[in-house]
Design an enzyme around this catalytic site. Structure first.
Site: not given
Ligand code: EPU
Length: 416
Positions: A22-23, A116, A121, A304, A397
């Protein structure tokens, strides 16, 4: 509304095939907006999140076609630059269209994703990164509006590794004028998969999979065929399910080296694991030994997999400390596990102490997010009696046909 009913106590045995990730699929599908033509994907999982991104792209004007495992996007017909609230609120990963839209059209308006179940996030690093590439950003009435001429390459430093942030900026920088250097980037396999696909389209990206990614901008990208990599979190979920039930399963069509952080901890818990290039055999071993984990950006232990591993530790011999360092509110499943007889206490917000118990008991429980739902399924597989899990739309999802795959491995599980 669908529920999952599981009668626990059966060990898992047999073979299971892993679906596309998915990701990995979500950013790759978003990247098709960068192309003024067709992008064709294979090994696409059949998931609600894929439907959500399809609906979003179609709303932007893209022509999409899908059949089993196949997905095609014609980006030539994209006309609209606005990703609406009703589509974005269903899936946070919709933010991934922001970089491609502004890079190709010089203008994008994307509903601000809210918080969420697992944390606030924010997307501040996505936005400051785009600003560094010359994009002017404003936030009005819940929408992020991004405007630019042609993007201009620059250096971007991420305060912490962000997966979708790295992906958004990498996609945007491919069409920028000049060179961009992204520092402190996420190193997940999904980032490498995206860079490989963009390079196949004609981008010039180096360093994906390390903490520094260099992107030399190009004028346009071309149509290509892309195969989605296997889902390492689905792989991990089956590994933990086999370990918890004391089963013996062969996981096929996976990438074992993407699961190193988890394999290390499962071995420490006493599970016997052997790998080949594209398969993993797991033999559960009782008693399960208690192990501490701390979630970290890749290649550390994945957030995850935290919820599923917590379930395993509820029936381990001893105490386990689980430290969630990525998201601030990712222990909601613990409260449901307590209802099944687990002994868990949460101190200082992000640390849970799990004291192993002899057995879990079936209960009616509620899924709060995608990975929490997987942890409850594993709990149901080992609990005494019949567990009923509600709100399984969270699971749909991100897990393709999980109840069918588990039933083929011998679980007593059905959707009701
Ligand atoms: N963060 C910030 N500011 C930003 C972006 C992120 O503070 O602009 C923080 C987040 O709040 C968090 C950390 O940085 O504390 C890391 O978050 P990240 O941005 O890496 O998460 P994401 O890109 O929103 C993806 C996956 C998630 C997975 C996380 C961490 C996708 C579509 N989603 O989310 O997947 O948990 O990376 O590995 O790739 C899931 O599949 O169940 C899922 C939640």
């Amino acid at each position: 509304m669908d529920k999952i009913q599981i009668t626990g106590g059966r060990q898992l045995h047999g073979k299971v095939n892993i679906s596309g990730a998915k990701n990995a699929a979500l950013p790759l599908i978003a990247a098709s907006i960068l192309v003024n033509g067709k992008t064709c994907f294979t090994n696409v999982p059949d998931l609600m999140d894929i439907t959500s991104i399809r609906l979003l792209l179609e709303d932007l004007g893209a022509t999409c076609k899908a059949s089993k495992g196949y997905f095609e996007v014609d980006g030539a017909s994209v006309k609209k630059i606005e990703a609406e609230y009703d589509l974005v609120r269903k899936m946070r990963a919709s933010i991934l269209v922001l970089g491609p839209l502004v890079a190709r059209f010089g203008h994008a308006k994307v509903s601000m994703p809210g918080g969420c179940a697992i944390g606030a996030r924010p997307v501040n690093m996505h936005l400051s990164g785009l600003e560094a590439l010359g994009v002017s950003i404003s936030i009005e009435h819940g929408y992020i509006e991004a405007k630019a001429g042609r993007l201009i390459g620059n250096e971007i430093y991420f305060d912490m590794p962000t997966v979708t942030g790295t992906e958004n900026l990498m996609m945007a920088a491919t069409l920028a004028k000049g060179t961009s250097i992204l520092r402190n980037t996420a190193r997940e396999p999904e980032i490498i998969a995206l860079a490989d696909a963009l390079n196949k389209m004609g981008a010039k990206i180096n360093g994906a999979g390390t903490a520094i990614i260099t992107i030399e901008g190009v004028k346009k990208l071309s149509s290509v065929d892309i195969k989605i990599i296997p889902d390492r979190i689905e792989t991990g979920t089956f590994m933990v399910a086999a370990a918890a039930t004391g089963g013996d399963i062969l996981i096929k069509g996976c990438e074992p080296h993407h699961s190193g952080g988890l394999i290390n901890k499962l071995k420490a818990a006493g599970t016997i694991i052997t790998t080949s290039t594209d398969s993993i055999r797991i033999v559960g071993n009782k008693p399960i030994k208690s192990v501490d984990i701390k979630t970290l950006p890749y290649p550390g232990f994945p957030t995850d997999m935290q919820a599923q591993f917590m379930t395993l530790m509820t029936i381990a011999n001893g105490n386990s400390m689980i430290h969630e360092s990525i998201f601030e509110n990712r222990f909601v499943h613990a409260n449901e596990l307590l209802r099944m007889g687990a002994d868990i206490s949460i101190s200082s917000g992000n640390i849970a102490m799990v004291r192993g118990v002899k057995r879990l008991q079936a209960a009616q429980v509620m899924a709060s997010d995608l990975r929490a739902s997987a942890s409850l399924v594993i709990a149901g597989l080992v609990a005494e009696g019949t567990t009923v899990i509600s709100r399984v739309y969270h699971m749909d999802r991100g897990y393709e046909a999980i109840e069918k795959k588990l039933a083929l491995l011998g679980a007593d599980i059905e959707r009701i």
